[in-house]
Design an enzyme around this catalytic site. Structure first.
Site, PDB file in Angstrom:
ATOM      1  N   PRO A  95       1.201  -1.330   0.179  1.00 14.99           N
ATOM      2  CA  PRO A  95       0.146   0.150  -0.545  1.00 14.99           C
ATOM      3  C   PRO A  95       0.917   0.929  -0.190  1.00 14.99           C
ATOM      4  O   PRO A  95       0.491   2.012  -0.051  1.00 14.99           O
ATOM      5  CB  PRO A  95      -0.622   0.168   1.161  1.00 14.99           C
ATOM      6  CG  PRO A  95      -0.375  -1.356   2.044  1.00 14.99           C
ATOM      7  CD  PRO A  95       0.689  -1.947   1.054  1.00 14.99           C
ATOM      8  N   GLU A 122       2.951  -7.687   8.517  1.00 16.71           N
ATOM      9  CA  GLU A 122       2.644  -6.086   9.008  1.00 16.71           C
ATOM     10  C   GLU A 122       3.565  -5.138   7.588  1.00 16.71           C
ATOM     11  O   GLU A 122       3.288  -4.441   6.846  1.00 16.71           O
ATOM     12  CB  GLU A 122       3.187  -5.767  10.030  1.00 16.71           C
ATOM     13  CG  GLU A 122       2.343  -6.009  11.115  1.00 16.71           C
ATOM     14  CD  GLU A 122       1.343  -5.089  10.936  1.00 16.71           C
ATOM     15  OE1 GLU A 122       1.403  -3.853  10.948  1.00 16.71           O
ATOM     16  OE2 GLU A 122       0.189  -5.998  11.135  1.00 16.71           O
ATOM     17  N   ARG A 160      -4.101  -9.154 -20.494  1.00 13.20           N
ATOM     18  CA  ARG A 160      -4.897  -8.586 -21.757  1.00 13.20           C
ATOM     19  C   ARG A 160      -3.843  -7.360 -22.385  1.00 13.20           C
ATOM     20  O   ARG A 160      -4.623  -7.490 -24.055  1.00 13.20           O
ATOM     21  CB  ARG A 160      -6.382  -8.258 -20.931  1.00 13.20           C
ATOM     22  CG  ARG A 160      -6.305  -7.272 -19.902  1.00 13.20           C
ATOM     23  CD  ARG A 160      -7.186  -6.528 -19.221  1.00 13.20           C
ATOM     24  NE  ARG A 160      -7.977  -6.939 -19.991  1.00 13.20           N
ATOM     25  CZ  ARG A 160      -8.269  -6.126 -20.727  1.00 13.20           C
ATOM     26  NH1 ARG A 160      -7.987  -4.721 -20.385  1.00 13.20           N
ATOM     27  NH2 ARG A 160      -9.754  -6.529 -21.475  1.00 13.20           N
ATOM     28  N   ASP A 175     -10.760   0.232 -23.174  1.00 18.33           N
ATOM     29  CA  ASP A 175     -10.940  -0.338 -22.002  1.00 18.33           C
ATOM     30  C   ASP A 175     -11.022   1.837 -21.747  1.00 18.33           C
ATOM     31  O   ASP A 175     -10.580   2.591 -21.929  1.00 18.33           O
ATOM     32  CB  ASP A 175      -9.982  -0.745 -21.836  1.00 18.33           C
ATOM     33  CG  ASP A 175     -10.251  -1.864 -22.283  1.00 18.33           C
ATOM     34  OD1 ASP A 175     -11.302  -2.640 -22.515  1.00 18.33           O
ATOM     35  OD2 ASP A 175      -9.073  -2.691 -21.819  1.00 18.33           O
TER      36      ASP A 175
HETATM   37  N1  ADE Z   1      -1.067  -5.543  -0.251  1.00 20.87           N
HETATM   38  C1  ADE Z   1      -1.470  -4.887   0.897  1.00 20.87           C
HETATM   39  N2  ADE Z   1      -2.944  -4.331   0.851  1.00 20.87           N
HETATM   40  C2  ADE Z   1      -1.781  -3.497  -0.809  1.00 20.87           C
HETATM   41  C3  ADE Z   1      -2.410  -2.344  -1.318  1.00 20.87           C
HETATM   42  N3  ADE Z   1      -3.647  -1.778  -1.114  1.00 20.87           N
HETATM   43  N4  ADE Z   1      -1.955  -3.137  -2.667  1.00 20.87           N
HETATM   44  C4  ADE Z   1      -0.623  -3.964  -3.387  1.00 20.87           C
HETATM   45  N5  ADE Z   1      -0.171  -4.361  -2.349  1.00 20.87           N
HETATM   46  C5  ADE Z   1      -0.964  -4.425  -0.663  1.00 20.87           C
END
Ligand code: ADE
Length: 240
Positions: A95, A122, A160, A175
């Protein structure tokens, strides 16, 4: 030669190529059976140099959760990279990464080889991230339980785009987010309709029944611009 994607994970079963889930069906599966792309999941546990095959440990400084250790990740990356002479673009799903967008997918789809690290727990010890310097990629501003689903999303989006993956009647050029229009604007897709012409009293836009291809194309482009303006003005950039 097929594009090669390796995934390093503690849950390789999630990528089972015979499993009729996620990548086992639809366009990615077809691209794979056509020899355009291949993916291999490698279990990080196999590279843990401790007797319990542990890949994670408690965080220094305390707190909840576990942290993936440097050694199994480092050794797995080098062992897997040695399986193919082509240089791999290293990608860490997290994230904290740059958002995955269609331009980034297009960039990744042109690379001969990707190595995706799917973190869990974590997170991963920062030192091995620094030492490997992968591209860090996020699906969006939410937290998944692990990087595996994120890796599958990335593989699907890349597969794709490989020439030959889509059938003649499918086109990646239409797309949402694909470049369209004279300015190469990236827009949301237009609405689509199919038979019957009347469904529960709801008709379809007259222009789509006109048989005038130029008019249909102009209507679609206008719909795409209108949708993008109302739903995702951020995609259009600052208004002059
Ligand atoms: N791993 C956990 N959350 C994630 C996310 N939002 N994007 C990519 N990998 C992740």
């Amino acid at each position: 030669m097929a594009m090669r994607i390796d995934i390093l994970t503690t849950f390789p079963e999630m990528f089972g190529v015979e499993s009729p889930a996620a990548l086992g069906l639809s366009i990615p599966a077809r691209a794979r059976s056509r020899g355009l792309i291949e993916w291999h999941a490698t279990n990080l546990r196999a590279f843990a140099d401790n007797k319990h095959r542990k890949t994670d440990d408690r965080p220094f400084g305390g707190g909840p959760g576990m942290v993936m250790m440097c050694q199994p990740v480092w050794d797995a990356v080098h062992a897997v990279e040695a399986m193919d002479p082509r240089p791999a673009t290293r990608v860490l799903m997290t994230p904290q990464g740059v958002p995955l967008t269609q331009p980034l997918v297009e960039d990744l789809a042109r690379r001969p080889r990707l190595l995706i690290i799917a973190g869990h727990y974590e997170g991963i010890d920062e030192r091995v991230i620094e030492a490997l310097s992968p591209m860090e990629v996020s699906l969006g501003d939410y937290v998944l339980s692990g990087g595996e689903l994120a890796a599958m999303v990335l593989i699907d989006a890349v597969a794709r785009l490989i020439p030959g993956a889509l059938g003649d009647d499918e086109s990646a050029g239409n797309d949402s987010f694909s470049a369209v229009g004279p300015g190469g604007e990236r827009l949301l897709d237009c609405p689509h309709f199919t038979r019957p012409k009347d469904w529960m009293g709801r008709g379809v836009p007259e222009v789509l029944l006109s048989g005038d291809h130029a008019k249909v194309a102009a209507w679609r482009l206008e719909q795409m611009r209108a949708r993008t303006r109302s739903r995702r003005p951020d995609l259009l950039g600052p208004t002059p």
